[in-house]
Design an enzyme around this catalytic site. Structure first.
Site, mmCIF file in Angstrom:
data_model
loop_
_atom_site.group_PDB
_atom_site.id
_atom_site.type_symbol
_atom_site.label_atom_id
_atom_site.label_comp_id
_atom_site.label_asym_id
_atom_site.label_seq_id
_atom_site.Cartn_x
_atom_site.Cartn_y
_atom_site.Cartn_z
ATOM 1 N N CYS A 30 74.541 4.871 27.649
ATOM 2 C CA CYS A 30 74.268 5.142 26.228
ATOM 3 C C CYS A 30 73.051 4.348 25.740
ATOM 4 O O CYS A 30 73.097 3.124 25.668
ATOM 5 C CB CYS A 30 75.519 4.777 25.436
ATOM 6 S SG CYS A 30 75.300 4.655 23.666
ATOM 7 N N CYS A 33 73.589 2.245 22.649
ATOM 8 C CA CYS A 33 74.405 1.078 23.016
ATOM 9 C C CYS A 33 73.516 -0.025 23.587
ATOM 10 O O CYS A 33 73.702 -1.208 23.287
ATOM 11 C CB CYS A 33 75.468 1.456 24.033
ATOM 12 S SG CYS A 33 76.644 2.706 23.474
#
Length: 102
Positions: A30, A33
């Site tokens: 991600c 993230c």
């Protein structure tokens, strides 16, 4: 350094904690993230009266399902064993620290 929370230690480290716990639900693939990771680490390094940790949703699908994680990063603050606040997406450090005070 942020703690690593797993199905095995979540109950003890998060739900039974006597201090607020900021939990970052994330995944290695991600990109948002990865952008948020240094902010989470900064907050963890400054931890005073609270705890910070991460749950890899790919490694811990039971926790992701239990807390209905649909988008990552998802940030939850637990107090007294319950979700006290949450947000989704990359957030500035000040906004995340504000969640700890709710």
């Amino acid at each position: 350094m942020a703690n690593v929370f797993t199905t095995e230690n979540f109950e003890k480290e998060v739900l039974q904690s006597d201090v607020p716990v900021l939990v970052d639900f994330w995944a290695t693939w991600c990109m948002p993230c990865k952008m948020l990771a240094p902010v989470i680490e900064e907050i963890a390094a400054e931890a005073d009266g609270y705890k910070v940790g991460k749950v890899d949703v790919d490694q811990e699908p039971e926790l992701a399902q239990k807390y209905r994680i649909m988008s990552i990063p998802s940030i939850f603050v637990f107090k007294n064993g319950k979700v006290a606040a949450s947000t989704v997406g990359v957030q500035p450090k000040a906004a995340l620290k504000e969640l700890l005070n709710k």
